[in-house]
Scaffold this active site. Sequence first.
Site: not given
Length: 243
Positions: A170-171
Amino acid sequence: MAMQERIREGAAGAILFDAAVSPQVEDDWFEPEAWRERGALRQQSGGRGGVAILDTPAGECVLRHYRRGGMVAKLMGDRYLWSGAEHTRSFAEFRLLGLIASLGLPSAQPVACRYVRAGLFYTADLMTRRIEHAQTLAECLASGQMDGEMAELVGALVARFHRAGIWHADLNAHNVLVTDDELYLIDFDRGRQRDSADSWQQANLARLRRSLVKLGAAAQGEAAFEEQLWKPLIYRYERTLRA
């Protein structure tokens, strides 16, 4: 300092901790109310993460309770399907953080984690050392501090992790921390090390771009965002990836 991994098993679950950071970790370390009673609960926030900031014998730490997001949260809440201790979210992230530290990459230092099993399901928690005097990239963006120079630093940060094969699930701008001396990438739930491939690396970057745009980075127009922030970020990313 090399990690000294220890496991303490109990009737309902287990605690995994780094004995080099703390030689002993008790069950109540994962209970914010226990820290509140000691006057050691500095801050607690709700939301999906259930994050608490604590003054512990191992220093100032962040305690995060794993909680599902999206539609499945209405059904499962904070429960996950049991498939073995090694597959729990907490053990997996703890060990990935240990690997990240061994590679010399900047992230949160793991202190301890646990799972508590109940039949077919389990709940989980993770404690890491707090990164002092840090703002999220989202906060920097909101306050007008993000410029081309900071964008380049973000690009270099992401490239260092990608070069080591570290995939972040989940950048986004909330998971990049900025201090005066360093940038850090945090929250590696569901992350893993994988073989280098342009496909997942570009997908990671696209996720980061969507996050920045959603948070207002393109408020002055797509062209301005591209020239002032995104191009510098990609320039430094590609340069660092190939260094």
